[in-house]
Motif scaffolding. Structure first.
Motif: not given
Length: 178
Positions: A65-73, A159-170
């Motif tokens: 679900r991440l963009t290339e930029d998000e994956q790179a960051r 995964a524990a971070i990103l599985d939370k509601p409204r969590a972002t790659i940031d």
């Protein structure tokens, strides 16, 4: 007689599968020497790692679900985290004796190499390195110390971070930076 033949053939096949590629063991032997050398920096250690593969594995299902930029960051932040973690461990291993004691092929391009780390005055520690060959080059994709595999542990934490509601790659990047 037939039973003896079957048993001896089984043991012979098992013995063949326990020896990993000489290249995989050579990579770990060289990396282990560099880790215990007080003069080397992070460069030689990070060269042995497949940071892109480790970062993708760490993101798991979330990478889709991440963009290339998000994956790179994320990969850049993960590399900084990983190098810092390994540098910290490296400082604990200065002048330690590191021996390759065995290896097992998971398949022809995936091996686990086991090392014994011995520091003066301390009990030896076993460190396992998962090494994979891609494009003719063996690289480390995970390290296990005291029963914990680094990449697997990081995957669970991310995964524990990103599985939370409204969590972002940031949020995941911030966790790696703290």
């Amino acid at each position: 007689m037939l039973r003896t033949l079957i048993v001896s053939t089984s043991f012979a096949i098992m013995a063949l599968s326990t020896q990993a590629s000489p290249e995989a063991e050579a990579l770990i032997a060289g990396t282990a020497t560099q880790i215990s050398n007080t003069q080397t920096g992070a460069g030689p250690l990070t060269e042995a790692l497949d940071i892109q593969a480790i970062a993708r594995f760490t993101l798991g299902k979330h990478s889709r679900r991440l963009t290339e930029d998000e994956q790179a960051r994320f990969t850049a932040a993960f590399e900084k985290f990983l190098v810092g973690t390994l540098e910290n461990q490296k400082n604990k291993l200065k002048n330690a004796k590191v021996d390759v004691i065995g290896s097992v092929d998971r398949n022809e391009k995936d091996s686990v190499v086991e090392t014994r780390v011995t520091q003066k005055g301390e009990d030896p520690t076993t460190v396992r390195w998962r090494v994979m060959e891609r494009n003719g080059e063996w690289r480390v994709v995970d390290v296990e110390v005291l029963g914990l595999w680094l990449a697997i542990e990081q995957r669970a934490q991310i995964a524990a971070i990103l599985d939370k509601p409204r969590a972002t790659i940031d949020d995941a990047i911030a966790a790696l930076s703290s």
